[in-house]
Every structure is written in C-alpha cells, then in structure tokens.
Enzyme design. Structure first.
Site, mmCIF file in Angstrom:
data_model
loop_
_atom_site.group_PDB
_atom_site.id
_atom_site.type_symbol
_atom_site.label_atom_id
_atom_site.label_comp_id
_atom_site.label_asym_id
_atom_site.label_seq_id
_atom_site.Cartn_x
_atom_site.Cartn_y
_atom_site.Cartn_z
ATOM 1 N N TYR A 2 -17.781 14.634 -14.589
ATOM 2 C CA TYR A 2 -18.206 13.233 -14.570
ATOM 3 C C TYR A 2 -19.134 13.037 -13.352
ATOM 4 O O TYR A 2 -18.868 13.574 -12.275
ATOM 5 C CB TYR A 2 -16.970 12.325 -14.498
ATOM 6 C CG TYR A 2 -17.299 10.905 -14.163
ATOM 7 C CD1 TYR A 2 -18.178 10.163 -14.950
ATOM 8 C CD2 TYR A 2 -16.766 10.283 -13.044
ATOM 9 C CE1 TYR A 2 -18.509 8.866 -14.636
ATOM 10 C CE2 TYR A 2 -17.079 8.972 -12.718
ATOM 11 C CZ TYR A 2 -17.958 8.274 -13.525
ATOM 12 O OH TYR A 2 -18.288 6.980 -13.208
ATOM 13 N N ARG A 39 0.829 -1.213 0.000
ATOM 14 C CA ARG A 39 0.000 0.000 0.000
ATOM 15 C C ARG A 39 0.865 1.265 0.000
ATOM 16 O O ARG A 39 0.411 2.353 -0.332
ATOM 17 C CB ARG A 39 -0.987 -0.017 1.186
ATOM 18 C CG ARG A 39 -1.937 1.174 1.211
ATOM 19 C CD ARG A 39 -3.210 0.928 2.034
ATOM 20 N NE ARG A 39 -2.976 0.182 3.241
ATOM 21 C CZ ARG A 39 -2.411 0.665 4.342
ATOM 22 N NH1 ARG A 39 -2.027 1.924 4.397
ATOM 23 N NH2 ARG A 39 -2.244 -0.112 5.400
ATOM 24 N N LYS A 68 -9.291 4.569 -18.934
ATOM 25 C CA LYS A 68 -9.709 4.994 -20.273
ATOM 26 C C LYS A 68 -8.529 4.894 -21.258
ATOM 27 O O LYS A 68 -7.995 3.825 -21.436
ATOM 28 C CB LYS A 68 -10.305 6.399 -20.174
ATOM 29 C CG LYS A 68 -11.318 6.558 -19.016
ATOM 30 C CD LYS A 68 -12.571 5.770 -19.246
ATOM 31 C CE LYS A 68 -13.465 5.546 -18.047
ATOM 32 N NZ LYS A 68 -13.492 6.453 -16.946
ATOM 33 N N ASP A 81 -8.837 17.453 -14.563
ATOM 34 C CA ASP A 81 -9.033 16.057 -14.955
ATOM 35 C C ASP A 81 -8.776 15.972 -16.457
ATOM 36 O O ASP A 81 -9.530 16.527 -17.252
ATOM 37 C CB ASP A 81 -10.468 15.634 -14.593
ATOM 38 C CG ASP A 81 -10.723 14.159 -14.833
ATOM 39 O OD1 ASP A 81 -10.127 13.603 -15.776
ATOM 40 O OD2 ASP A 81 -11.538 13.572 -14.084
HETATM 41 N N1 LCS Z 1 -12.891 11.429 -14.427
HETATM 42 C C1 LCS Z 1 -13.526 11.350 -15.613
HETATM 43 C C2 LCS Z 1 -13.474 12.509 -16.557
HETATM 44 C C3 LCS Z 1 -14.237 10.196 -15.941
HETATM 45 O O1 LCS Z 1 -14.849 10.149 -17.123
HETATM 46 C C4 LCS Z 1 -14.286 9.131 -15.015
HETATM 47 C C5 LCS Z 1 -15.062 7.890 -15.296
HETATM 48 C C6 LCS Z 1 -13.613 9.254 -13.795
HETATM 49 C C7 LCS Z 1 -12.919 10.421 -13.542
HETATM 50 C C8 LCS Z 1 -13.607 8.156 -12.781
HETATM 51 O O2 LCS Z 1 -12.766 7.129 -13.209
HETATM 52 P P1 LCS Z 1 -12.926 5.591 -12.765
HETATM 53 O O3 LCS Z 1 -13.001 5.584 -11.281
HETATM 54 O O4 LCS Z 1 -14.164 5.083 -13.392
HETATM 55 O O5 LCS Z 1 -11.675 4.972 -13.283
HETATM 56 N N2 LCS Z 1 -15.915 8.005 -16.388
HETATM 57 C C9 LCS Z 1 -16.743 7.107 -16.837
HETATM 58 C C10 LCS Z 1 -17.596 7.321 -17.926
HETATM 59 O O6 LCS Z 1 -17.731 8.376 -18.547
HETATM 60 N N3 LCS Z 1 -18.245 6.221 -18.190
HETATM 61 O O7 LCS Z 1 -17.967 5.231 -17.265
HETATM 62 C C11 LCS Z 1 -16.993 5.751 -16.324
#
Ligand code: LCS
Length: 406
Positions: A116, A63, A213, A188
């Site tokens: 998001y 961790r 992504k 972000d």
């Molecule tokens: N920031 C952005 C801009 C995102 O689009 C997402 C997830 C996150 C943070 C969070 O990331 P995660 O914890 O899922 O890795 N966006 C998603 C979307 O547009 N569709 O499914 C998840």
C-alpha cells in the site's frame, strides 16, 4: 465486567459473533457498552500508583486502554488465532507502531516491493531518514527474498494479496525463511480479513490490519489492529502505541465490533460477486487483463485453497486503451463510486498510480508491477447484475469514444 468463557468456537461464522466477547456483568447488555471516557477514577492515591506500577489490574487512562477497545482486541485475537491484539487509530498507526517496535536505527528490513502506498512511503522515506534501512524485493521469488537478508536484518514485511495488483505471497515460505534467519515476520492481512486467511496458522509472527476496510465494512471508520503473541503485543502497547499514541476511540471500536458480527456473510457475498465480475471482465473484448486470484490464469490461483479460503472481494484490471481511455471509462460509471478505500458495501473504483500508490515514483511503480492503466475495483455487496451492468455500460461508452477518436 468479566471475560466470557473462552469457548473454542470452531466455525468463523460463530467466532465473529461470540469469540472474545466480554460479558456485561452489571446489566447483561447484549451489545457491548461504549465506554466513552478519557480517564478512569481511582479509589485512592495508592490504587492509582498500584495501577501505574502494574501491581493491580484496572484501567488508568484512555490512551493506555479502554474496555470497549479491549473487547475488540480480544475478538480480533480470537479471529486471527493469536494470543493478543492491539487496536490503533488507523491502519497506518498499526503498521508504523508494529514495525517501529521491532526496528531501531541501524537495523535492516526486508519489505515487499509492492505495498500500500503509505506503507511504502513510511519505509522508503521516513524510516530511511531515521537510519532504518530497507530492501524492497519481489516476494514471489524465494531466492530474491533469501538474497535480500543481511546480517542486520530484523524483520520482514509484506501484504498478501498485494494492494493493488492482488499478487499472492506464499505465507509458509515467508514464515519458514523468517524463522531460519531469526526475523520477525509481519503480514498485512487487510485484503483477506481473518474470515479468509489466518497468517498465524502458517507461523507468521504479527498480523496487521487496516480495520477501516472489511473488519468494519461500512465505510464510516478509520482504524487499525495488530495481532500476535502476548509478548509482542505487550511490547507494542508499552512502547510505540503508548508513547506515539495512535490509539483507537471507543466509539470506533464499537462500530467495528458491530461490523465484525456480519464479517463472514459479507465476505461470502464480496467473494461471490468478485468472482462473477472477474469472469465477466476477463471475457470482455475491451479488457486486456484481469488480476484476481480466483481466475486460473492468475499467479496466486494455486495458493487459494492452500492459504486462502476464497479469492477475496478485490480485483484489478487493465483496459485495451491508453490512460485517457481508462479515465473516460471510470468517469462514465454511474453506480460504482470513484473512491479509494475498499471492503465497503458500495463498489469502489480507483486508479492506483495516481491515487493509493501515488507515493511511488514511475520507476518504483514499474518495479512493483503497477502500470499506469491499472484500475482497482473493490467489489461491493450490490446485486452482481447491477455491478456488471454499470461496468458494461461504461465500457461501451469508452469503446464508442475510441472508435470515434480512432
Ligand atoms: N494496509 C493496507 C493493505 C491498506 O490497503 C491500507 C489502506 C492501509 C494498510 C492503511 O490503512 P488506513 O490507515 O487507511 O486505515 N489502504 C487504502 C486503499 O487502498 N485505499 O485507501 C486506503
């Protein structure tokens, strides 16, 4: 293992493959070894104590750090042109730990009105419960951003382009306001990836990513990364990462390192395909509007080139029709998958109001500029003719149904 020489690679295509790599001194393995271990043994008690005290460098416990994860952090710091980076078990792990390392009870956050859905929910609900106040503001409006700042404001948080409607925020404008008011600026960068946009070059302090992504790119990992100054990253690692514990697994770090090596070629194809799909949709008689920064009609078009190397692989659009027509269109698709997430090889289509942005109330959706008929498409790596063919046949089906229903 020792760090490879930090050569200053100029080109992103080379950086994604070589920058930040840690050389395997033992066997010279080309591919990074996966250190699938939860803990690290000490030579003796003194060595363990010295490591905990920070008096001796070395790994302690998974961790608190892991060599495979560390290589990914170094690679991402090199790609984002920052001093360091911290890896997390999800994008939300990165967003929450980064914000909480910079905010405490009684502080105020300036945040973009469109984010998001889970980032919005975190700030609007969880932070509010813990006494961290926020003002959501349209960040395309410089005056509104300035007016949102209060004496207790500590940070400013936004995405660009915004999920889901691709509104583009001026990085230089936000960085300058943040510096004037002594706020930590947090961007972000998930929708662009470092292959298309480097917010640090405009003076943004912290850059967060959902590594789920484009960075990984193959739809098989949930992960996050934050990039920033050595001081900021050390603070995050010693507080909200260590004690809240949303760490990345070594196996996921390895998959992302592998994904990163093809980031620039994948992004090039995503952008090319998205531009062609955006132009096809814009010319289609059944499409009301297309949100894509690569179209001259889009709000963000003037900022492409200034702060983005290209317009990216995601677009949003509205059909001429009602909510049921939009649903019928999506259900008629044969190749594009109905799924949230983005940045994968597969084209993914989703309905933000009922899916990714469902934490927003109807009024909040309106304020954020997200309509009930908005559809988001993450354009994949398939042949563009096949993507357009699928969209076209589904639009034809929808059109026939509209005519039949009247
Ligand atoms: N920031 C952005 C801009 C995102 O689009 C997402 C997830 C996150 C943070 C969070 O990331 P995660 O914890 O899922 O890795 N966006 C998603 C979307 O547009 N569709 O499914 C998840």
């Amino acid at each position: 293992m020792a760090d490879s020489k930090h050569t200053n690679f100029k080109h992103i295509e080379t950086k994604t493959i070589h920058a930040g790599k840690i050389r395997d001194e033992q066997f010279g393995a080309l591919s990074t070894p996966i250190y699938q271990t939860s803990t690290f043994t000490f030579e003796n008690v003194q060595q363990g104590a010295n490591r905990f005290m920070g008096e001796e460098a070395g790994y302690i416990y998974g961790r608190l750090g892991n060599p495979t994860v560390r290589e990914l952090e170094q690679r991402m710091a090199a790609l984002e042109s920052t001093e360091d980076a911290a890896a997390f078990g999800s994008g939300m792990g990165a967003v929450s730990a980064t914000l909480l390392a910079n905010l405490k009870n009684g502080d105020h956050l300036v945040a973009s009105s469109a984010l998001y859905g889970c980032s919005f929910s975190l700030i609007n609900h969880i932070f509010a419960d813990y006494g961290i106040e926020a003002t959501f503001v349209d960040m395309t409006d410089e005056k509104a951003v300035r007016n949102a700042i209060k004496p207790n404001s500590k940070a400013i948080f936004f995405e660009t382009p915004i999920n889901p409607n691709l509104v583009v925020i001026d990085l230089q404008m936000v960085a300058d306001i943040a510096k004037e008011h002594n706020l930590v600026s947090i961007c972000d960068n998930t929708f662009m990836s470092p292959a298309l946009q480097n917010p640090a070059e405009f003076g943004i302090d912290l850059i967060v990513h959902s590594a789920t992504k484009y960075l990984n790119g193959h739809g098989d990992v949930i992960a996050g990364i934050t990039c920033g100054s050595a001081e900021q990253i050390e603070n995050i690692k010693l507080t909200t990462l260590k004690d809240m514990g949303a760490v990345m697994s070594p196996n996921d770090a390895w998959l992302i390192i592998r994904g990163l090596k093809t980031l620039s070629v994948r992004i090039e194809r995503h952008c090319k395909n998205a531009q062609t799909v955006a132009e096809f949709l814009q010319a289609h008689p059944r499409i009301k509007k297309v949100d894509y920064p690569g179209l001259p009609s889009h709000q963000g078009y003037p900022l492409v080139g200034k702060q983005m190397k290209a317009a990216g692989g995601i677009l949003a659009f509205e059909i001429k029709g009602n909510f049921d027509d939009a649903v019928y269109f999506m259900n008629s698709l044969k190749m594009c998958s109905i799924a949230v997430s983005l940045g994968d090889a597969e084209s993914l289509i989703q309905h933000p109001a009922s899916m990714t942005h469902s934490p927003y109330t109807e009024e909040e959706l309106k304020a954020a500029g997200i309509s009930q008929t908005l559809i988001r498409l993450s354009v994949g790596l398939e042949h563009v003719d096949d993507i357009i063919g699928d969209l076209s046949q589904a639009l034809d089906k929808m059109n026939a149904r509209i005519k039949q229903v009247g």
